[in-house]
Design an enzyme around this catalytic site. Structure first.
Site, PDB file in Angstrom:
ATOM      1  N   TYR A   1      17.060  -4.857  -9.821  1.00 22.02           N
ATOM      2  CA  TYR A   1      18.418  -4.563 -10.297  1.00 22.02           C
ATOM      3  C   TYR A   1      19.507  -4.412  -9.351  1.00 22.02           C
ATOM      4  CZ  TYR A   1      17.464  -3.595 -15.294  1.00 22.02           C
ATOM      5  OH  TYR A   1      17.237  -3.925 -16.762  1.00 22.02           O
TER       6      TYR A   1
ATOM      7  N   LYS B   1       5.207   4.650  -9.071  1.00 26.72           N
ATOM      8  CA  LYS B   1       6.757   4.648  -8.230  1.00 26.72           C
ATOM      9  C   LYS B   1       6.578   3.532  -7.380  1.00 26.72           C
ATOM     10  CE  LYS B   1       8.203   8.791  -8.996  1.00 26.72           C
ATOM     11  NZ  LYS B   1       9.512   9.081  -9.415  1.00 26.72           N
TER      12      LYS B   1
ATOM     13  N   THR C   1       7.266  18.938  -0.862  1.00 26.49           N
ATOM     14  CA  THR C   1       8.594  19.981  -0.876  1.00 26.49           C
ATOM     15  C   THR C   1       8.167  21.291  -1.797  1.00 26.49           C
ATOM     16  OG1 THR C   1      10.033  17.980  -0.955  1.00 26.49           O
ATOM     17  CG2 THR C   1      11.073  20.119  -1.440  1.00 26.49           C
TER      18      THR C   1
ATOM     19  N   ARG D   1      -0.527  22.508  -7.368  1.00 28.28           N
ATOM     20  CA  ARG D   1      -0.522  21.901  -5.800  1.00 28.28           C
ATOM     21  C   ARG D   1      -0.759  23.107  -4.864  1.00 28.28           C
ATOM     22  NH1 ARG D   1       5.125  18.655  -6.319  1.00 28.28           N
ATOM     23  NH2 ARG D   1       5.574  19.933  -8.405  1.00 28.28           N
TER      24      ARG D   1
ATOM     25  N   GLY E   1      13.404  20.001 -13.806  1.00 28.57           N
ATOM     26  CA  GLY E   1      12.268  20.261 -13.341  1.00 28.57           C
ATOM     27  C   GLY E   1      12.549  21.064 -11.897  1.00 28.57           C
TER      28      GLY E   1
ATOM     29  N   TYR F   1       0.226   7.484 -10.287  1.00 25.96           N
ATOM     30  CA  TYR F   1       1.548   8.009  -9.805  1.00 25.96           C
ATOM     31  C   TYR F   1       2.156   6.847  -8.718  1.00 25.96           C
ATOM     32  CZ  TYR F   1       4.940  11.316  -7.754  1.00 25.96           C
ATOM     33  OH  TYR F   1       5.934  11.859  -7.475  1.00 25.96           O
TER      34      TYR F   1
ATOM     35  N   ASP G   1      15.938  16.165 -19.868  1.00 29.39           N
ATOM     36  CA  ASP G   1      14.412  16.464 -19.599  1.00 29.39           C
ATOM     37  C   ASP G   1      13.714  16.477 -20.873  1.00 29.39           C
ATOM     38  OD1 ASP G   1      13.368  18.269 -16.713  1.00 29.39           O
ATOM     39  OD2 ASP G   1      12.002  17.770 -18.530  1.00 29.39           O
ATOM     40  N   ASN G   2      12.531  16.050 -20.926  1.00 29.93           N
ATOM     41  CA  ASN G   2      11.599  16.295 -22.095  1.00 29.93           C
ATOM     42  C   ASN G   2      10.869  17.303 -22.116  1.00 29.93           C
ATOM     43  OD1 ASN G   2       9.753  15.675 -20.397  1.00 29.93           O
ATOM     44  ND2 ASN G   2       8.989  14.066 -21.739  1.00 29.93           N
TER      45      ASN G   2
END
Ligand code: UDP
Length: 312
Positions: A161, A151, A177, A188, A12, A147, A33-34
């Site tokens: 964990y 997250k 970014t 975006r 990405g 989203y 990555d898919n």
């Protein structure tokens, strides 16, 4: 022996820049990555090099990596509002199931895991600028909830964990970014405005454009993440450029840098669009000795060069 790192979402926009950085620092890099939103063109310059391997895999399914691992950067996720609105269930799955798989792998390999989180955990913030101690103002059932909540869950799972299994973790909260390898069509504001400006098409500012964002150039972000990954900081750290600007002013800056004749038009503001966003980076300065170095005018010039090559 070189240290070995797995970067999920490595093809990405951000993931590929991280692959470059760790590879350059001498690490053995596995990019996973898919390719739903990532692209092999982002990593084509690394393919075939020593200490670099690409594995096509969807991390919501069990992750298999042979051999030792020292670090996992968990960056797999759609991250532009258009992408996660088009892929709401995949976005929820990669944030929840994908994070669980990545943490399970970190535990099995005794590796550190750094989670890519986001300023979206603050939602439409009622505290400004946003410090890491702010708990946020998120609409769980709204369109962006897929989203934001994924997250937030990912952060909770990472801390669990750490506390329950004792694995070494860090959490970076990434603010807007930009830079090379952003997709021109990811929806975006920045790539959309560049695309429209370079074609002299109308610039679509949503709402009256008074909403604010704070844009970080990708090299600054990568430096902050690199430092965080080598630190022992467990609690979330904001990495972003605190220089805040309204979206309308930002559209005008892009008109200027591109020398475009486009007019600005206004379209409807999307649901739950945050009114303001600006990182408080006191913590990053203190614990990582990090702050952004690249001004928006310099960053926009560099980004224009990239988009020109793409369009050309
Ligand atoms: N935006 C806009 N026109 C566009 C795309 C986005 O005015 O064509 C606005 C959007 O409503 C938001 C800001 O620009 O207020 C930044 O949007 P982006 O999609 O880049 O990311 P966000 O910060 O909302 O996650």
């Amino acid at each position: 022996m070189a240290k070995r790192i797995l970067i999920t979402g490595g093809a990405g926009f951000l993931g590929s820049h991280l692959c470059d950085r760790y590879h350059k620092e001498g690490w053995d890099v596995i990019c996973m990555d898919n390719l739903i939103t990532g692209a092999t063109s982002n990593i084509s310059h690394l393919i075939g090099k020593e200490r670099f391997e690409f594995i096509k895999h969807d991390v919501t399914n069990y992750i298999v990596v042979d051999g030792d691992l020292d670090m996992i950067l968990h960056f797999a996720s759609p991250a532009s509002p258009i992408d996660y609105l088009e892929m709401p269930i995949q976005t929820l799955k990669v944030g929840s199931l994908g994070t669980h798989k990545a943490l399970g792998l970190a535990r099995a390999k005794n590796a550190k895991l750094l989670l890519a989180s986001t300023s979206e955990v603050y939602g439409d913030p009622l505290e400004h600028p946003q410090k890491e101690s702010y708990w946020g103002n998120v609409n769980p059932t709204g369109y962006r909830g897929v989203y934001d909540e994924a997250k937030r869950f990912a952060e909770a799972m990472t801390m669990a964990y750490h506390r329950f299994h004792g694995i070494d973790t860090s959490i970076v909260r990434i603010f807007n970014t930009y830079g090379s390898r952003m997709r021109l069509k990811d929806g975006r504001a920045l790539p959309t405005f560049f695309r429209q400006a370079m074609r002299n098409e109308p610039i679509t500012v949503f709402g009256d454009g008074s909403q604010t964002r704070s844009f970080t150039y990708v090299d600054d972000l990568v430096e902050g993440i690199y430092r965080l990954s080598l630190s022992s900081e467990v609690e979330p750290v904001n990495i972003g450029n605190p220089e805040e600007i309204t979206i309308l002013e930002f559209a005008k800056e892009i008109l200027e840098v591109t020398g475009s004749k486009s007019e600005i038009i206004h379209e409807e503001l999307p649901h739950d669009d945050p009114q303001v966003r600006q990182p408080d980076i006191t913590k990053a300065k203190k614990v990582l000795n990090w702050e952004p170095r690249i001004s928006r005018s310099e960053g926009l010039k560099r980004t224009l060069k990239y988009f020109k090559e793409q369009i050309g």
